[in-house]
Design a protein around this motif. Structure first.
Motif, PDB file in Angstrom:
ATOM      1  N   THR A  56       0.873  -1.187  -0.024  1.00 14.62           N
ATOM      2  CA  THR A  56      -0.142   0.078   0.119  1.00 14.62           C
ATOM      3  C   THR A  56       0.846   1.286   0.015  1.00 14.62           C
ATOM      4  N   GLY A  57       2.141   1.190   0.218  1.00  9.09           N
ATOM      5  CA  GLY A  57       2.875   2.025  -0.071  1.00  9.09           C
ATOM      6  C   GLY A  57       3.209   2.786  -1.337  1.00  9.09           C
ATOM      7  N   ASP A  58       3.835   3.729  -1.603  1.00  9.38           N
ATOM      8  CA  ASP A  58       4.442   4.349  -2.866  1.00  9.38           C
ATOM      9  C   ASP A  58       5.125   3.365  -3.870  1.00  9.38           C
ATOM     10  N   PRO A  59       4.502   2.783  -4.785  1.00 11.34           N
ATOM     11  CA  PRO A  59       5.153   2.023  -5.750  1.00 11.34           C
ATOM     12  C   PRO A  59       6.429   2.318  -6.190  1.00 11.34           C
ATOM     13  N   ALA A  60       6.694   3.426  -6.459  1.00 14.89           N
ATOM     14  CA  ALA A  60       7.815   3.704  -7.028  1.00 14.89           C
ATOM     15  C   ALA A  60       9.328   4.005  -6.128  1.00 14.89           C
ATOM     16  N   ARG A  61       8.652   4.458  -4.862  1.00 11.41           N
ATOM     17  CA  ARG A  61       9.751   4.448  -3.760  1.00 11.41           C
ATOM     18  C   ARG A  61       9.914   3.023  -3.246  1.00 11.41           C
ATOM     19  N   THR A  62       8.960   2.291  -3.160  1.00 15.13           N
ATOM     20  CA  THR A  62       9.031   0.953  -2.682  1.00 15.13           C
ATOM     21  C   THR A  62      10.062   0.041  -3.282  1.00 15.13           C
ATOM     22  N   LEU A  63       9.815   0.212  -4.813  1.00 17.01           N
ATOM     23  CA  LEU A  63      10.526  -0.760  -5.551  1.00 17.01           C
ATOM     24  C   LEU A  63      11.999  -0.264  -5.578  1.00 17.01           C
ATOM     25  N   GLU A  64      12.402   1.354  -5.317  1.00 14.36           N
ATOM     26  CA  GLU A  64      13.666   1.680  -5.517  1.00 14.36           C
ATOM     27  C   GLU A  64      14.264   1.179  -4.406  1.00 14.36           C
ATOM     28  N   HIS A 104      19.519   5.013  -2.645  1.00 11.90           N
ATOM     29  CA  HIS A 104      18.553   4.752  -1.804  1.00 11.90           C
ATOM     30  C   HIS A 104      18.841   3.920  -0.661  1.00 11.90           C
ATOM     31  N   GLY A 105      19.949   3.630  -0.532  1.00 11.06           N
ATOM     32  CA  GLY A 105      20.547   2.621   0.628  1.00 11.06           C
ATOM     33  C   GLY A 105      21.224   3.355   1.560  1.00 11.06           C
ATOM     34  N   ARG A 106      21.479   4.494   1.619  1.00 10.49           N
ATOM     35  CA  ARG A 106      21.945   5.496   2.567  1.00 10.49           C
ATOM     36  C   ARG A 106      21.258   6.837   2.632  1.00 10.49           C
ATOM     37  N   ALA A 107      21.178   7.313   3.804  1.00 11.93           N
ATOM     38  CA  ALA A 107      20.703   8.807   3.632  1.00 11.93           C
ATOM     39  C   ALA A 107      21.890   9.783   3.415  1.00 11.93           C
ATOM     40  N   ALA A 114      12.837   4.467  15.292  1.00 11.10           N
ATOM     41  CA  ALA A 114      13.893   5.499  15.536  1.00 11.10           C
ATOM     42  C   ALA A 114      14.511   5.397  17.033  1.00 11.10           C
ATOM     43  N   GLN A 115      13.563   4.874  18.005  1.00 10.48           N
ATOM     44  CA  GLN A 115      14.413   4.909  19.271  1.00 10.48           C
ATOM     45  C   GLN A 115      15.246   3.706  19.348  1.00 10.48           C
ATOM     46  N   GLU A 116      14.927   2.519  18.656  1.00  9.66           N
ATOM     47  CA  GLU A 116      15.715   1.640  18.892  1.00  9.66           C
ATOM     48  C   GLU A 116      17.105   1.841  18.213  1.00  9.66           C
ATOM     49  N   LEU A 117      17.049   2.422  17.023  1.00  9.49           N
ATOM     50  CA  LEU A 117      18.075   2.940  16.236  1.00  9.49           C
ATOM     51  C   LEU A 117      18.956   4.005  16.759  1.00  9.49           C
ATOM     52  N   GLY A 118      18.337   4.842  17.605  1.00  8.78           N
ATOM     53  CA  GLY A 118      19.121   5.930  18.588  1.00  8.78           C
ATOM     54  C   GLY A 118      18.945   7.126  17.307  1.00  8.78           C
ATOM     55  N   VAL A 119      18.145   7.294  16.575  1.00  8.61           N
ATOM     56  CA  VAL A 119      18.038   8.542  15.838  1.00  8.61           C
ATOM     57  C   VAL A 119      16.540   8.881  16.004  1.00  8.61           C
ATOM     58  N   THR A 120      16.367  10.349  15.510  1.00  7.65           N
ATOM     59  CA  THR A 120      15.117  10.797  15.661  1.00  7.65           C
ATOM     60  C   THR A 120      14.227  10.346  14.700  1.00  7.65           C
ATOM     61  N   PRO A 121      12.669  10.549  14.755  1.00  8.15           N
ATOM     62  CA  PRO A 121      11.751   9.891  13.655  1.00  8.15           C
ATOM     63  C   PRO A 121      12.147  10.474  12.293  1.00  8.15           C
ATOM     64  N   MET A 122      12.354  12.076  12.373  1.00  9.13           N
ATOM     65  CA  MET A 122      12.954  12.788  10.987  1.00  9.13           C
ATOM     66  C   MET A 122      13.910  11.952  10.444  1.00  9.13           C
ATOM     67  N   THR A 123      14.966  11.724  11.138  1.00 10.62           N
ATOM     68  CA  THR A 123      15.884  11.092  10.243  1.00 10.62           C
ATOM     69  C   THR A 123      15.702   9.548   9.939  1.00 10.62           C
ATOM     70  N   LEU A 124      15.008   9.011  10.451  1.00 17.18           N
ATOM     71  CA  LEU A 124      14.632   7.799  10.066  1.00 17.18           C
ATOM     72  C   LEU A 124      13.714   7.701   8.609  1.00 17.18           C
ATOM     73  N   TYR A 125      12.892   8.691   8.313  1.00 18.81           N
ATOM     74  CA  TYR A 125      12.104   9.032   7.302  1.00 18.81           C
ATOM     75  C   TYR A 125      13.248   9.416   6.125  1.00 18.81           C
ATOM     76  N   THR A 126      14.389   9.727   6.321  1.00 12.50           N
ATOM     77  CA  THR A 126      15.305   9.835   5.241  1.00 12.50           C
ATOM     78  C   THR A 126      15.704   8.494   4.575  1.00 12.50           C
ATOM     79  N   TYR A 127      15.568   7.318   5.426  1.00 14.40           N
ATOM     80  CA  TYR A 127      15.884   6.104   4.904  1.00 14.40           C
ATOM     81  C   TYR A 127      14.721   5.451   4.486  1.00 14.40           C
ATOM     82  N   VAL A 128      13.434   5.267   5.086  1.00 14.62           N
ATOM     83  CA  VAL A 128      12.336   4.809   4.599  1.00 14.62           C
ATOM     84  C   VAL A 128      10.901   5.713   4.629  1.00 14.62           C
ATOM     85  N   PRO A 129      10.375   5.849   3.774  1.00 14.82           N
ATOM     86  CA  PRO A 129       9.196   6.835   3.622  1.00 14.82           C
ATOM     87  C   PRO A 129       8.098   6.709   4.771  1.00 14.82           C
ATOM     88  N   GLY A 130       7.779   5.569   5.255  1.00 16.22           N
ATOM     89  CA  GLY A 130       6.915   5.062   6.056  1.00 16.22           C
ATOM     90  C   GLY A 130       6.500   3.809   6.517  1.00 16.22           C
TER      91      GLY A 130
END
Length: 257
Positions: free
Chosen positions: A8-16, A24-27, A62-78
């Protein structure tokens, strides 16, 4: 909409992301430069294995990874895209023993069923996903290609091969989900099936008339004695798989002569 749907996500972003296209492997920004999409997805899988899929939120991850949620969104859209990545990842990790021509077809198909049953046991959250639109990533496509090999050379046409595999996987998932639900009920109520029946049997005896339900009385008693419980997930799987294989045998026989 079904809970925890796949696809149900963005098909283009998901396939990338699924195919890890360059860029798309590293922010490009963020305080933790060593973080990658693989690390994000791997941590999400570990969190789901430990606490269940509902515990996997972008904030919790994000908490598990020790980053902010906004940082996490630079790796995965949602979360929608994350679910596809998680599913593709566990599919890629599955063992893929070779389907040899000398191996009987029932053994090949049973091996596919057992591999998927093991997947649900290792990652119970996968059984709860609604995969009406499977992720078109390398892990899931490798899995599909490998599992179709169990039906190759049996005289089935391509549509029948696809439908047979889908039927087999749906059976395995349904029995796995039933077993997981039974375990959850026992855990949440702190009562085993035997304890539950011991508590409720005296109440049932006050209202239950065996003469009104002769078949239910006879069959229910026989099943309860055999399973030492109202039902047995193990028996449901072995009995059901044998019937699925018998059905495939009839179809294969009809195509061969």
């Amino acid at each position: 909409m079904a809970k925890n749907p796949s696809g149900t996500g963005d098909p283009a972003r998901t396939l990338e992301l699924l195919w890890r296209k360059p860029g798309h492997g590293r922010a490009a920004r963020g305080p933790k430069q060593g973080l990658t999409v693989d690390a994000v997805v791997g941590t999400a899988v570990t969190l789901a294995d430990r606490e269940g899929i509902d515990a996997v939120t972008m904030r919790a991850l994000a908490q598990e990874l020790g980053v902010t949620p906004m940082t996490l969104y630079t790796y995965v859209p949602g979360k929608a895209e994350l679910l596809d990545l998680m599913l593709d990842t566990v599919h890629q990790r599955m063992p893929r023993p070779e389907h040899t021509a000398t191996t009987p077809w029932r053994a090949r198909v049973e091996a596919v069923a057992e591999a998927n049953r093991a997947l649900f046991r290792q990652h119970p959250w996968v059984a709860a996903l609604n995969v009406t639109r499977p992720p078109l990533g390398p892990g899931s496509l490798d899995k599909y290609e490998h599992e179709l090999g169990a039906f190759e050379g049996l005289g089935l046409d391509d549509v029948e091969m696809d439908a047979s595999l889908a039927h087999l996987l749906a059976f395995v998932q349904s029995t796995a989900r039933a077993a997981i639900d039974a375990q959850a009920v026992a855990r949440d109520t702190a009562l085993s099936d035997a304890d539950w029946w011991a508590a409720n049997a005296p109440l049932l005896d006050q209202v239950f008339d065996p003469s009104r339900y002769p078949l239910a009385t006879r069959v229910g008693a026989a099943a309860g004695e055999a399973h030492h419980a109202p039902s047995s997930p193990e028996h449901a799987y072995t009995f059901g798989l044998a019937r699925v294989l018998d059905g495939f045998a009839r179809l294969i026989e009809s195509r061969s002569g």
